[in-house]
Write a protein that holds these residues in place. Structure first.
Motif, PDB file in Angstrom:
ATOM      1  N   VAL A 237       0.851  -1.196   0.000  1.00 48.62           N
ATOM      2  CA  VAL A 237       0.000   0.000   0.000  1.00 48.62           C
ATOM      3  C   VAL A 237       0.886   1.244   0.000  1.00 48.62           C
ATOM      4  O   VAL A 237       1.724   1.424   0.888  1.00 48.62           O
ATOM      5  N   VAL A 238       0.701   2.106  -1.001  1.00 51.20           N
ATOM      6  CA  VAL A 238       1.480   3.353  -1.087  1.00 51.20           C
ATOM      7  C   VAL A 238       0.882   4.420  -0.189  1.00 51.20           C
ATOM      8  O   VAL A 238       1.575   5.061   0.609  1.00 51.20           O
ATOM      9  N   ALA A 239      -0.417   4.650  -0.312  1.00 50.59           N
ATOM     10  CA  ALA A 239      -1.107   5.662   0.497  1.00 50.59           C
ATOM     11  C   ALA A 239      -2.324   5.037   1.153  1.00 50.59           C
ATOM     12  O   ALA A 239      -2.948   4.122   0.584  1.00 50.59           O
ATOM     13  N   GLY A 240      -2.670   5.499   2.335  1.00 53.14           N
ATOM     14  CA  GLY A 240      -3.834   4.981   3.044  1.00 53.14           C
ATOM     15  C   GLY A 240      -5.075   5.004   2.170  1.00 53.14           C
ATOM     16  O   GLY A 240      -5.270   5.911   1.356  1.00 53.14           O
ATOM     17  N   ASP A 241      -5.926   4.004   2.325  1.00 55.59           N
ATOM     18  CA  ASP A 241      -7.072   3.847   1.439  1.00 55.59           C
ATOM     19  C   ASP A 241      -8.171   3.097   2.173  1.00 55.59           C
ATOM     20  O   ASP A 241      -7.934   2.446   3.203  1.00 55.59           O
ATOM     21  N   VAL A 242      -9.387   3.181   1.624  1.00 54.86           N
ATOM     22  CA  VAL A 242     -10.523   2.421   2.142  1.00 54.86           C
ATOM     23  C   VAL A 242     -10.993   1.488   1.043  1.00 54.86           C
ATOM     24  O   VAL A 242     -11.292   1.914  -0.076  1.00 54.86           O
TER      25      VAL A 242
ATOM     26  N   SER B 158     -14.919  -3.004   0.636  1.00 56.97           N
ATOM     27  CA  SER B 158     -15.507  -3.741   1.751  1.00 56.97           C
ATOM     28  C   SER B 158     -15.642  -2.891   3.006  1.00 56.97           C
ATOM     29  O   SER B 158     -16.259  -3.312   3.982  1.00 56.97           O
ATOM     30  N   GLY B 159     -15.048  -1.674   2.984  1.00 58.25           N
ATOM     31  CA  GLY B 159     -15.073  -0.801   4.148  1.00 58.25           C
ATOM     32  C   GLY B 159     -13.834  -0.915   5.016  1.00 58.25           C
ATOM     33  O   GLY B 159     -13.652  -0.125   5.949  1.00 58.25           O
ATOM     34  N   ASP B 160     -12.972  -1.864   4.746  1.00 56.83           N
ATOM     35  CA  ASP B 160     -11.745  -2.041   5.524  1.00 56.83           C
ATOM     36  C   ASP B 160     -10.730  -0.958   5.152  1.00 56.83           C
ATOM     37  O   ASP B 160     -10.567  -0.618   3.972  1.00 56.83           O
ATOM     38  N   GLU B 161     -10.034  -0.468   6.158  1.00 56.19           N
ATOM     39  CA  GLU B 161      -9.010   0.546   5.937  1.00 56.19           C
ATOM     40  C   GLU B 161      -7.633  -0.089   5.861  1.00 56.19           C
ATOM     41  O   GLU B 161      -7.326  -1.029   6.591  1.00 56.19           O
ATOM     42  N   VAL B 162      -6.817   0.431   4.954  1.00 56.36           N
ATOM     43  CA  VAL B 162      -5.414   0.031   4.878  1.00 56.36           C
ATOM     44  C   VAL B 162      -4.557   1.286   5.011  1.00 56.36           C
ATOM     45  O   VAL B 162      -4.981   2.377   4.644  1.00 56.36           O
ATOM     46  N   ARG B 163      -3.354   1.102   5.552  1.00 55.10           N
ATOM     47  CA  ARG B 163      -2.462   2.223   5.787  1.00 55.10           C
ATOM     48  C   ARG B 163      -1.254   2.141   4.863  1.00 55.10           C
ATOM     49  O   ARG B 163      -0.895   1.064   4.381  1.00 55.10           O
ATOM     50  N   ALA B 164      -0.618   3.274   4.649  1.00 57.04           N
ATOM     51  CA  ALA B 164       0.609   3.290   3.859  1.00 57.04           C
ATOM     52  C   ALA B 164       1.631   2.343   4.483  1.00 57.04           C
ATOM     53  O   ALA B 164       1.845   2.365   5.695  1.00 57.04           O
TER      54      ALA B 164
END
Length: 533
Positions: A407-412, A415-421
């Motif tokens: 993951v380069v930049a935080g994203d949603v 499915s609604g799950d958040e991922v971080r850089a």
């Protein structure tokens, strides 16, 4: 220089050992059919869950994803900063591979994990990836190259694979199918790449040190995926454990590439030295149909030996591991489902009836001629049931069971799950093919009919989007060799299933190996019988 351990390091190490021992002890006592969400343990994160379920890792992850709505997040050991998002949700897959693919590259750590192919199209992102894919497309998109690859495959089936199976049928001798297919695909992959037949599928069946080295690359890569980078890099530095085995594998692979390039050079010189102008032109044309020639004549690769070697290794691994992994599972599925074999033969029968002259004689090595039937790529191209049977095997047993992204930049996610850089994203292809919500209550059954639809009384392949069936990747990284791979698999499958009955030897455990490719852990022992025509 004296080496000492601080009290803090000793205490923390003992705590880790005790926690891990307790978890493994509890896992041993837990009913094996009970699947549960992974536990993020203090200090150790998800490592104990992975270790405790390493014997059936893919099925364990599948059970966890099914219980957690197709997605879950987990952490690595404390202080490592490792954070994982694991998914098999098609909406998330579309987002990662297509809609927002620039935010989900393979990343630098992926390139380091597969360092034997560093710099090649398998490991790069961005502009280098686009440039190298354009190069591959120009090479594999050539009609003459495709025809040459089809000819190599058909010739090896006719002159190598079928005679071997004929001998095994006559002797009634069990043999290991995965090893046979690996040898076959190794030759079929190397011949168009180098213009030279390595001869691994020969009567004396020489040792496959190169194939074993490729297996090691994929096995150690999975280990690298699941531990902190600092851990495996320290092992590499001191040449310990799996890293020692990998270092030997790298040497074997580089030696093989050098050997094959030298054989290709000598073959060109031999033909080029002939006096006959027609033979020289034929040799030049043959040289131009080698994948190698497209790269050694390219200044970018000609000036960079490391990149050239990595690219050639990439071609070999890509060809061998996809087809060589798929076909053993395919033959296993057919042996377990005789009605599918009958459906494939019913589809082949009109071809045989309409061209009886298309049979060839293959020597079985004892001066007895045995008639066998082969099928040209044009014969098998319209066979939708055969292709559905192959796709169904790829659904349940994808050659690459897991994809990894960074993951380069935080994203949603959708499915609604958040991922971080900096997070690592794992997409489980193995799990995706076994989700009831995606494929129905019979998702664990081998049923090619799910791929077919009725078109006015004729069967045709049902469209399934690549974000649901990811065996050939999706989006900008869609597999450029997909059509060639399908053509080669259909050529092999049609010839084997028309000419032979395949029976799996009873009493063996058929299960996946712990690796980045879904090979069979113990191989596949089979017997074959010649069909009466």
């Amino acid at each position: 220089m004296a080496f000492s351990l601080s009290p803090e390091l000793v205490i923390s190490s003992l705590v880790i050992i005790l926690v891990l021992w307790y978890y493994l002890y509890m896992e041993h006592r837990r009913p094996k059919n009970r699947l549960h969400r992974p536990v993020d343990w203090p200090i150790l994160g998800m490592v104990p869950s992975l270790v405790g379920n390493r014997h059936n890792l893919h099925d364990y992850v599948t059970g966890v994803l099914a219980a957690s709505g197709h997605n879950f997040t987990a952490h690595g050991p404390a202080t490592t900063g490792m954070r994982f998002f694991v998914t098999c949700d098609p909406a998330n897959v579309r987002h990662i591979f297509t809609s927002n693919h620039a935010n989900y590259p393979k990343g630098q750590e992926f390139a380091e994990i597969f360092d034997v192919m560093a710099g090649s199209f398998f490991t790069v992102d961005g502009e280098p990836c686009r440039r190298q894919r354009a190069k591959i497309q120009s090479v594999l998109g050539s009609p003459r190259m495709v025809a040459s690859m089809a000819s190599c495959c058909l010739g090896k089936v006719r002159d190598g694979l079928l005679p071997f199976l004929t001998r095994m049928a006559a002797a009634g001798t069990p043999f290991e199918m995965q090893d046979l297919i690996t040898r076959f695909v190794f030759d079929v992959t190397a011949m168009p790449v180098f213009g030279v037949d390595p001869g691994r599928l020969s009567p004396d069946m020489p040792p496959m040190h190169v194939a074993a080295a490729m297996d090691t690359v994929m096995e150690v890569a999975l280990f690298r995926h699941t531990v902190p980078a600092s851990f495996w890099k320290a092992m590499r530095r001191f040449n310990l454990g799996p890293e020692r085995k990998l270092a030997v594998a790298h040497t074997v692979l580089h030696s093989f590439i050098a050997e094959m390039m030298e054989k290709a050079r000598k073959a060109t010189q031999h033909h080029g030295g002939d006096n006959d102008a027609g033979e020289q032109q034929e040799a030049a044309a043959s040289s131009n149909l080698r994948i190698l020639s497209s790269y050694v004549n390219d200044p970018e690769y000609n000036a960079n030996d490391d990149l050239l070697r990595a690219t050639l290794i990439n071609y070999m691994i890509a060809g061998r591991d996809t087809i060589g992994t798929t076909l053993p599972w395919f033959f296993y599925n057919l042996a377990m489902n005789p009605h599918v074999v009958a459906g494939i033969r019913q589809e082949l029968a009109p071809i045989v009836a309409s061209r009886k002259a298309a049979t060839t004689s293959a020597s079985n090595g004892d001066d007895t001629d045995t008639t066998v039937t082969t099928f040209e790529p044009e014969d098998t191209k319209p066979l939708v049931y055969l292709q559905a049977a192959l796709y169904e095997s790829l659904r349940l047993y994808p050659p690459g069971p897991v994809e990894r992204k960074t993951v380069v930049a935080g994203d949603v996610m959708p499915s609604g799950d958040e991922v971080r850089a900096g997070d690592t994203v794992f997409i489980s292809l193995y799990s995706m093919g076994r989700m009831e919500g995606l494929w129905g209550k019979d998702c664990l059954e081998y049923r090619p009919e799910r791929w077919l639809s009725d078109d006015g009384g004729r069967k045709k392949l049902r469209y399934v989007p690549s974000n649901k069936f990811l065996a050939f990747n999706s989006g900008p990284r869609m597999c450029l060799g997909k059509d060639i791979a399908v053509m080669q698999m259909k050529t092999v499958a049609a010839a084997v299933m028309w000419n032979f009955d395949v029976e799996v030897v009873q009493g063996q455990a058929v299960e996946p190996k712990l690796s980045c490719i879904l090979q069979m852990k113990n191989g596949l022992m089979v017997k074959v019988k010649k069909r009466g025509m």
